[in-house]
Design a protein around this motif. Structure first.
Motif, PDB file in Angstrom:
ATOM      1  N   THR A 169      -2.252 -79.686  17.140  1.00 14.27           N
ATOM      2  CA  THR A 169      -2.904 -79.516  15.844  1.00 14.27           C
ATOM      3  C   THR A 169      -3.051 -80.860  15.137  1.00 14.27           C
ATOM      4  O   THR A 169      -2.529 -81.877  15.586  1.00 14.27           O
ATOM      5  N   ALA A 170      -3.731 -80.844  13.997  1.00 10.33           N
ATOM      6  CA  ALA A 170      -3.943 -82.047  13.206  1.00 10.33           C
ATOM      7  C   ALA A 170      -3.133 -81.973  11.914  1.00 10.33           C
ATOM      8  O   ALA A 170      -2.812 -80.881  11.431  1.00 10.33           O
ATOM      9  N   PRO A 171      -2.773 -83.123  11.321  1.00 13.68           N
ATOM     10  CA  PRO A 171      -2.067 -83.095  10.026  1.00 13.68           C
ATOM     11  C   PRO A 171      -2.864 -82.303   8.993  1.00 13.68           C
ATOM     12  O   PRO A 171      -4.087 -82.424   8.894  1.00 13.68           O
ATOM     13  N   GLY A 172      -2.162 -81.461   8.243  1.00 12.54           N
ATOM     14  CA  GLY A 172      -2.805 -80.647   7.223  1.00 12.54           C
ATOM     15  C   GLY A 172      -3.430 -79.374   7.740  1.00 12.54           C
ATOM     16  O   GLY A 172      -3.904 -78.539   6.951  1.00 12.54           O
ATOM     17  N   GLU A 173      -3.425 -79.172   9.048  1.00 17.97           N
ATOM     18  CA  GLU A 173      -4.047 -77.978   9.623  1.00 17.97           C
ATOM     19  C   GLU A 173      -3.200 -76.736   9.328  1.00 17.97           C
ATOM     20  O   GLU A 173      -1.978 -76.776   9.320  1.00 17.97           O
ATOM     21  N   HIS A 174      -3.885 -75.614   9.108  1.00 21.29           N
ATOM     22  CA  HIS A 174      -3.208 -74.342   8.888  1.00 21.29           C
ATOM     23  C   HIS A 174      -2.854 -73.741  10.247  1.00 21.29           C
ATOM     24  O   HIS A 174      -3.730 -73.554  11.091  1.00 21.29           O
ATOM     25  N   VAL A 175      -1.571 -73.420  10.434  1.00 20.90           N
ATOM     26  CA  VAL A 175      -1.088 -72.886  11.708  1.00 20.90           C
ATOM     27  C   VAL A 175      -0.490 -71.506  11.474  1.00 20.90           C
ATOM     28  O   VAL A 175       0.431 -71.357  10.660  1.00 20.90           O
ATOM     29  N   GLY A 176      -1.002 -70.511  12.158  1.00 31.06           N
ATOM     30  CA  GLY A 176      -0.516 -69.148  11.979  1.00 31.06           C
ATOM     31  C   GLY A 176       0.889 -68.970  12.529  1.00 31.06           C
ATOM     32  O   GLY A 176       1.217 -69.474  13.607  1.00 31.06           O
ATOM     33  N   ALA A 220       1.586 -76.624   1.166  1.00 27.44           N
ATOM     34  CA  ALA A 220       2.769 -76.494   2.021  1.00 27.44           C
ATOM     35  C   ALA A 220       2.804 -75.165   2.751  1.00 27.44           C
ATOM     36  O   ALA A 220       3.467 -75.040   3.792  1.00 27.44           O
ATOM     37  N   LEU A 221       2.089 -74.172   2.219  1.00 26.28           N
ATOM     38  CA  LEU A 221       2.212 -72.815   2.754  1.00 26.28           C
ATOM     39  C   LEU A 221       0.973 -72.006   2.390  1.00 26.28           C
ATOM     40  O   LEU A 221       0.457 -72.123   1.273  1.00 26.28           O
ATOM     41  N   PRO A 266      -6.871 -58.646   1.747  1.00 23.91           N
ATOM     42  CA  PRO A 266      -5.949 -59.735   1.403  1.00 23.91           C
ATOM     43  C   PRO A 266      -6.699 -61.037   1.138  1.00 23.91           C
ATOM     44  O   PRO A 266      -7.730 -61.317   1.754  1.00 23.91           O
ATOM     45  N   LYS A 267      -6.163 -61.833   0.205  1.00 21.57           N
ATOM     46  CA  LYS A 267      -6.726 -63.144  -0.109  1.00 21.57           C
ATOM     47  C   LYS A 267      -5.744 -64.230   0.287  1.00 21.57           C
ATOM     48  O   LYS A 267      -4.532 -64.060   0.155  1.00 21.57           O
ATOM     49  N   GLY A 268      -6.248 -65.356   0.774  1.00 25.06           N
ATOM     50  CA  GLY A 268      -5.399 -66.477   1.153  1.00 25.06           C
ATOM     51  C   GLY A 268      -4.976 -67.265  -0.071  1.00 25.06           C
ATOM     52  O   GLY A 268      -5.820 -67.696  -0.870  1.00 25.06           O
ATOM     53  N   VAL A 269      -3.686 -67.473  -0.228  1.00 24.20           N
ATOM     54  CA  VAL A 269      -3.121 -68.190  -1.375  1.00 24.20           C
ATOM     55  C   VAL A 269      -2.515 -69.505  -0.893  1.00 24.20           C
ATOM     56  O   VAL A 269      -1.650 -69.503  -0.011  1.00 24.20           O
ATOM     57  N   ALA A 270      -2.979 -70.608  -1.458  1.00 23.20           N
ATOM     58  CA  ALA A 270      -2.454 -71.926  -1.092  1.00 23.20           C
ATOM     59  C   ALA A 270      -1.379 -72.347  -2.090  1.00 23.20           C
ATOM     60  O   ALA A 270      -1.644 -72.462  -3.290  1.00 23.20           O
TER      61      ALA A 270
END
Length: 525
Positions: A72-79, A191-192, A203-207
């Motif tokens: 993966t890349a820095p900052g990438e979202h990983v499930g 961070a999450l 559902p909505k994605g919350v950063a």
């Protein structure tokens, strides 16, 4: 009320906060806690009874993090799709170490919602475990996920790492801070990623940022006076904001031990384990607490000092059971995913039954007028724990104007700052020109039949625009009995459901919340 700046929480003046506490990343917090409490200190345990220390979590994080970083890349979202097991900790902090962003996936949400979350979060890689997939019988779900992302199994990672990789992880653990700093992650970075429960729709994605999570922990630690000597029992899933922030991250920051259990629905198994784990703190929901209480012996909860429930209102029957059988006063709190999640809470010192407590220190609120409601309003909040924003089409968070978040809850606030939730804005019906809280109707039904589960929804009506429908697991439920109870309490007939539908069991989400879209589908059928 000043709408631009809002009203500060009354707890703010009483409980000063220390902003430098959240001026760091989650991984820096882990390393700081390791240095403060000692690497040999056990911090997380599960039903396998193999506690992980700060050292073992840090080493595991460096081993796994290097593998994840290679893909993966820095900052990438990983499930991340894992149950409540201790291994979640090195996976979570391994992603944090290399500035990747864990996106916690709700494996109970169904294929459509899960695939939608993966698309919404721009997730290319999903981390899970073969044993979990087999035991939970999620093979069909994984097949759908594989159409949208690559699935990485922890068992395969363990085989590939080998002895050399583990030894490198031990060495990396000694220079973990320097490795982490190479990636330039900061407190205000994402961070999450969590996804809202879907109790009212998709559902909505919350950063959430590092600062959001750490400030929220600092807020409720100060409010509840939590300490390293405490120990927690956490049966709430880590894809739920309560289970994640309070149940996983907070114990590491505080230095307290946490016992992870995979399902809150194991009502018979959980009470003896609470006793065996030596837990002094228990978190959950009213639904779960009612189930545990019915199966428990007084000795099972003897060591508990603090039981905090959220996600739904505490029913009088649950409160009385815990008070009479176990001598425990249940504390009701209030949170939303968007505030990382704790927003307000009752405490042993400040507990007003029927409310969700006072707003956390460091937060402000304002109430937006709602037509037809003179003594309540729509709650907006602002504070260091309020999210960066919702994910949009490009996978980035849309900033909140002025930092204000619309909770969508209709509340009243008394002169001492205690908040009473009147209902969700979406859970009001307009009947005969009056705004009717569906939550208030549910409360009337619950008082009439306290030993059963009930939900009330509004459906279209050709004559009056909307009508109330009660969905209940009480087979003998009759409208005449409800009408009689309403008259005795002085409740207008307008608030008595016109129709009753009985079911074997009410649809529930894994978080313990009522699945209202499913309830509405039943009512419309």
């Amino acid at each position: 009320m000043e709408m631009a700046f809002g009203t500060p929480s009354p707890a703010t003046a009483e409980i000063p906060l220390d902003p430098p506490v959240w001026n760091r990343t989650l991984f820096e917090m882990l390393l700081d806690a390791r240095r403060r409490f000692g690497g040999k200190r056990p911090v997380i345990e599960d039903i396998q009874r193999k506690p992980l220390t700060y050292d073992r979590v840090t080493i595991g994080a460096m081993v796994l993090g290097r593998v994840f970083a290679a893909r993966t890349a820095p900052g990438e979202h990983v499930g991340v799709m894992l149950p409540n097991v201790a291994a979640v900790a090195p996976v979570f902090f391994g992603l944090q170490a290399y500035a990747r962003v864990p996106a916690m996936l709700n494996f109970t949400a169904g294929p459509r919602n899960l695939v939608a979350a993966i698309a919404n979060g721009h997730i290319r890689l999903v981390i899970t475990a073969r044993r979990f997939i087999a035991e939970a019988k999620l093979e069909d779900l994984v097949a759908e996920i594989e159409k949208a992302a690559t699935v990485l199994y922890l068992e395969d990672v363990a085989k590939a790492v080998g002895t050399a990789g583990k030894l490198r992880g031990v060495a990396d653990a000694w220079r973990a801070r320097a490795i982490h700093r190479r990636f330039g992650a900061g407190p205000d970075d994402t961070a999450l990623i969590l996804f809202t429960s879907g109790s009212e729709g998709a559902p909505k994605g919350v950063a959430l940022s590092h600062a959001n999570l750490l400030s929220n922990i600092h807020q409720f630690v100060r409010l509840l006076s939590l300490k390293p000597e405490d120990s927690m029992f956490n049966p709430l899933p880590v894809f739920h904001s309560f289970g994640m922030t309070v149940g996983l991250v907070a114990p590491f920051m505080i230095g307290m031990r946490v016992f992870f259990y995979p399902s809150p629905l194991h009502y018979k198994q959980i009470p003896p384990l609470i006793e065996e784990s030596g837990a002094t703190i228990l978190i959950g929901t009213d639904t779960f607490a009612n189930g545990w209480g019915r199966m428990a012996e007084p000795r099972h909860f003897k060591k508990l000092e603090l039981v905090v429930l959220g996600a739904e209102k505490i029913k009088p029957a649950t409160r009385e059971m815990w008070r009479e059988r176990f001598g425990i006063e249940l504390l009701e709190g209030y949170g939303v995913t968007e505030t990382a999640p704790v927003l307000a809470a009752n405490t042993p010192q400040h507990n007003r039954i029927g409310t969700v407590g006072r707003l956390l220190p460091g937060m402000s609120y304002r109430l937006e007028e709602v037509a037809g409601l003179a003594d309540a309003g729509r709650l907006w909040v602002r504070g260091p724990n309020v999210m960066l924003g919702y994910l949009h089409g490009d996978g980035r968070a849309e900033p909140l104007p002025g930092g204000w978040h619309d909770t969508g809850d209709i509340v009243s606030v008394d002169e001492d700052g205690y908040i009473t939730i009147r209902g969700r804005a979406k859970r009001f019906a307009k009947l005969g020109g009056e705004m009717i809280s569906l939550a208030a109707v549910e409360a009337i039904v619950a008082q009439t039949w306290p030993d059963n589960a009930h939900a009330v929804v509004a459906v279209p009506d050709d004559r009056k625009g909307e009508q109330l429908v009660l969905v209940t697991d009480l087979v003998a439920a009759e409208r005449e009995a409800l009408l009689a109870a309403a008259r005795q309490k002085g409740v207008p007939e307008l608030m008595v459901p016109r129709r009753i539908v009985t079911v074997a069991a009410l649809p529930m989400l894994a978080t313990g919340k009522t699945d209202y879209p499913a309830i509405e589908a039943i009512a419309r059928a």
